[in-house]
Write a protein that holds these residues in place. Structure first.
Motif, PDB file in Angstrom:
ATOM      1  N   THR A   4      -2.092  -7.252  -4.004  1.00 52.76           N
ATOM      2  CA  THR A   4      -1.890  -6.411  -4.903  1.00 52.76           C
ATOM      3  C   THR A   4      -3.070  -6.083  -5.880  1.00 52.76           C
ATOM      4  OG1 THR A   4      -0.464  -7.456  -6.456  1.00 52.76           O
ATOM      5  CG2 THR A   4       0.587  -6.428  -5.484  1.00 52.76           C
TER       6      THR A   4
ATOM      7  N   GLN B 278       0.588  -1.663   0.122  1.00 52.47           N
ATOM      8  CA  GLN B 278      -0.202   0.145   0.319  1.00 52.47           C
ATOM      9  C   GLN B 278       0.385   0.921   0.128  1.00 52.47           C
ATOM     10  OE1 GLN B 278      -3.938   0.157   3.115  1.00 52.47           O
ATOM     11  NE2 GLN B 278      -2.478  -1.969   3.558  1.00 52.47           N
ATOM     12  N   LYS B 279       2.041   1.270  -0.546  1.00 52.05           N
ATOM     13  CA  LYS B 279       3.636   2.438  -0.154  1.00 52.05           C
ATOM     14  C   LYS B 279       3.224   3.534  -0.784  1.00 52.05           C
ATOM     15  CE  LYS B 279       8.264   3.335  -0.200  1.00 52.05           C
ATOM     16  NZ  LYS B 279       9.023   2.807  -0.229  1.00 52.05           N
ATOM     17  N   SER B 280       1.788   3.285  -2.205  1.00 50.19           N
ATOM     18  CA  SER B 280       1.382   4.391  -3.002  1.00 50.19           C
ATOM     19  C   SER B 280       0.258   4.969  -2.976  1.00 50.19           C
ATOM     20  CB  SER B 280       1.482   3.932  -4.572  1.00 50.19           C
ATOM     21  OG  SER B 280       0.532   2.920  -4.618  1.00 50.19           O
ATOM     22  N   SER B 281      -0.303   4.290  -1.884  1.00 50.04           N
ATOM     23  CA  SER B 281      -1.784   4.751  -1.227  1.00 50.04           C
ATOM     24  C   SER B 281      -1.893   5.855   0.082  1.00 50.04           C
ATOM     25  CB  SER B 281      -2.382   3.493  -1.012  1.00 50.04           C
ATOM     26  OG  SER B 281      -3.818   4.450  -0.090  1.00 50.04           O
TER      27      SER B 281
ATOM     28  N   GLN C 229      -4.243  -3.452  -7.743  1.00 51.06           N
ATOM     29  CA  GLN C 229      -2.902  -3.311  -8.622  1.00 51.06           C
ATOM     30  C   GLN C 229      -3.123  -4.613  -9.772  1.00 51.06           C
ATOM     31  OE1 GLN C 229      -1.008  -3.013  -5.256  1.00 51.06           O
ATOM     32  NE2 GLN C 229      -1.722  -0.995  -4.848  1.00 51.06           N
TER      33      GLN C 229
ATOM     34  N   ASP D 202       7.601  -7.260 -11.139  1.00 54.44           N
ATOM     35  CA  ASP D 202       7.824  -6.458 -10.020  1.00 54.44           C
ATOM     36  C   ASP D 202       7.395  -7.179  -8.987  1.00 54.44           C
ATOM     37  OD1 ASP D 202       8.874  -4.000 -11.143  1.00 54.44           O
ATOM     38  OD2 ASP D 202       6.652  -3.369 -11.637  1.00 54.44           O
TER      39      ASP D 202
END
Length: 335
Positions: free
Chosen positions: A122, A84-87, A127, A133
């Motif tokens: 993901t 969830q790093k980009s959230s 995602q 990745d």
């Protein structure tokens, strides 16, 4: 951007390294000192269901029908937060996971576990990632999980970048390339090992006098193993895998204090494999950080070897494996 949340489930197979990964150059990013080569196994797997839910106030994690707490919960939670790093907002999740083989016993349960968690996690967040990745993300949970994203025969390249962007798994050959290659997995003990792989690696790197020799020969082992796989050269594959496993255990056994994963049953099986070879039956052993011995053989010799190993009263179970599939999604949810 609106985050689409859903319940998803993934299955990932375990993998057993034919050329081992042992030692990290970066423990936080789980970057290895050496590349490794593995075979994904068709009959050892983990199924994991994940559902993110905005009404939850904490992570709820059940593994093999047991609610987990403490360090084990923290590893799962940390991985889900990485996904969830980009959230901008953290959302808690319910996780249920089941494996069809013992965990933390030298059978790479963390590999299949974190590969399954990465893929389903993901997807549960809506995602889509490339295989590369996904491998990099899985590596952050458990190094060998980077290989379980892929099926068949896999190389995890050590990389050289400090951020780990070039340390991920690549498929050498698909599972259909060599379906008759077999691995007889012998279960000596289902108990959790006293020294974890992470702790064992760290200790080995710090003080084994043999660790530098391990690094001096490992990349040659990788290249020769890749060639043996591509050419389906069983004898070459077996010889490299067996010696590589012995070298890895030699580094552990020469740490201070020594780390000895072998049990009496382990030695009995290794000696039986040597005896079978003397009798003209081509088979080779490999071992990871645990007491279980895996016997590499050809399809035609399975029953003969299985019969001999079954006579060893310290063997609790035997699982026959062949090259297995990549991590994949399923609609068969655990809750």
């Amino acid at each position: 951007m609106v985050m689409m949340l859903m319940k998803t489930t993934a299955i990932a197979n375990s993998n057993i390294a034919l050329v081992k990964y042992w030692g990290k150059r970066n423990s936080d990013l789980i970057l290895p000192y050496n590349s490794s080569v593995s075979m994904t196994l068709n009959n050892l797997n983990t199924k994991t269901t994940v559902e993110f839910n905005k009404t939850l106030s904490e992570y709820e994690v059940t593994i093999n029908r047991k609610v987990v707490k403490g360090e084990e919960l923290a590893r799962v939670a940390n991985h889900l937060e990485l996904l969830q790093k980009s959230s901008p907002h953290k959302i808690f999740a319910k996780v249920m996971s089941e494996s069809n083989f013992p965990k933390k016993a030298g059978l790479a349960s963390s590999a299949s576990g974190f590969a399954a968690l990465t893929l389903t996690g993901t997807k549960a967040l809506g995602q889509d990632f490339t295989v590369k990745d996904l491998s990099i993300l899985a590596r952050r949970g458990s190094g060998s999980a980077s290989r379980s994203i892929l099926g068949g025969f896999v190389e995890w390249t050590k990389g050289s970048m400090s951020d780990g962007s070039d340390s991920y798994a690549l498929q050498i050959e698909k599972e259909a390339h060599w379906p008759e290659l077999s691995m007889i997995v012998t279960i000596i003990s289902s108990e959790e090992k006293k020294v974890s792989s992470r702790a064992g690696m760290s200790q080995t790197v710090k003080n084994s006098p043999f660790y530098s020799a391990w690094l001096d020969t490992i990349e040659s082992d990788v290249e020769k193993m890749k060639q043996a796989i591509s050419e389906k050269d069983f004898i070459q594959l077996g010889k490299i895998a067996e010696l590589n496993a012995i070298k890895m255990h030699a580094t552990m056994q020469t740490t201070t204090p020594p780390i000895i994963y072998w049990e009496a049953g382990s030695l009995s099986i290794m000696k039986e494999v040597l005896k079978l070879r003397e009798e003209g039956i081509e088979c080779y052993f490999t071992m990871d950080a645990g007491p279980q011995v895996k016997i590499l053989c050809q399809q035609k010799d399975i029953e003969t070897i299985k019969s001999r190993v079954t006579e060893i009263n310290l063997v609790k179970d035997i699982i026959i494996c062949h090259p297995g599939k990549e991590a994949r999604l399923t609609e068969d949810h655990l809750f």
